[in-house]
Design a protein around this motif. Structure first.
Motif: not given
Length: 212
Positions: A52-75
């Protein structure tokens, strides 16, 4: 240091595995999973989260760090902590892009002579006024090798770039090269008003001699 080999020794000696795990505060499920080579529940969940983390990071074009990835997963309802996300991202070699600090390009020279604003803040385009009013500026571009500085000269009448130069420094040579390129490109016959900010490159004697 893992305590699993110690528990294994206790088991071979005929001692109670459950009691050994309780004393050493080790999950009995994890012990047997390690012993049989079967991934435990936590390892399975880590693998799911990593995907899931890899998917979120890929969709952000590699811009998201741990805080933003965590926020997406939390939502999305994924029950995981920020530290766990950071750990899994490190394990996967994923990291976000950090916004670079704003870089200062305009440094006034207090000793420079004051010059009047000959265009009186009139930046309106004028098709009939080509090669009468130019303006110059410097910007910067972040590259893998450091900052790249870009000096441009724009014809106010058409708002087109008529000269430019790049360099890895902010010395007067940068803006002088851009102005020289504009003169070679347009070859103005009559005098041209050149407008700029009060950065030390534009108020230097070197550029005044060139524009003279």
């Amino acid at each position: 240091m893992t305590v699993h080999p110690f528990i294994e020794a206790e088991k071979r000696a005929g001692h109670n595995v459950k009691r050994a795990c309780e004393l050493l505060k080790v999950s009995r499920t994890a012990f047997y999973a390690r012993r049989t080579g079967t991934p435990g529940p936590r390892a399975v969940r880590d693998a799911e989260l990593a995907a899931q983390i890899t998917d979120v990071h890929t969709r952000s074009r590699g811009t998201y760090g741990a805080p933003r990835v965590h926020a997406v997963l939390k939502r999305a309802g994924a029950g995981c902590g920020r530290r766990r996300v950071a750990r899994l991202m490190r394990a996967a070699g994923l990291q976000g892009r950090h916004r670079r600090r704003r870089h200062l390009t305009t440094v006034p020279d207090p000793r420079a002579a004051l010059r009047p604003d000959l265009i009186v803040r009139d930046f309106q385009p004028d098709p009939n006024g080509l090669n009468t009013r130019w303006c110059g500026d410097i910007t910067y571009i972040a590259t893998d090798e450091g900052w790249l500085y870009l000096a441009t000269v724009i014809d106010i009448a058409s708002r087109r770039v008529v000269g430019w130069a790049t360099a890895d420094h902010l010395r007067t040579d940068l803006v002088a090269d851009a102005l020289t390129a504009a003169c070679r490109q347009r070859r103005p016959i009559d005098p041209v008003i050149f407008h700029s900010d009060r950065g030390c490159q534009y108020t230097s004697q070197q550029l005044a001699s060139l524009a003279g």
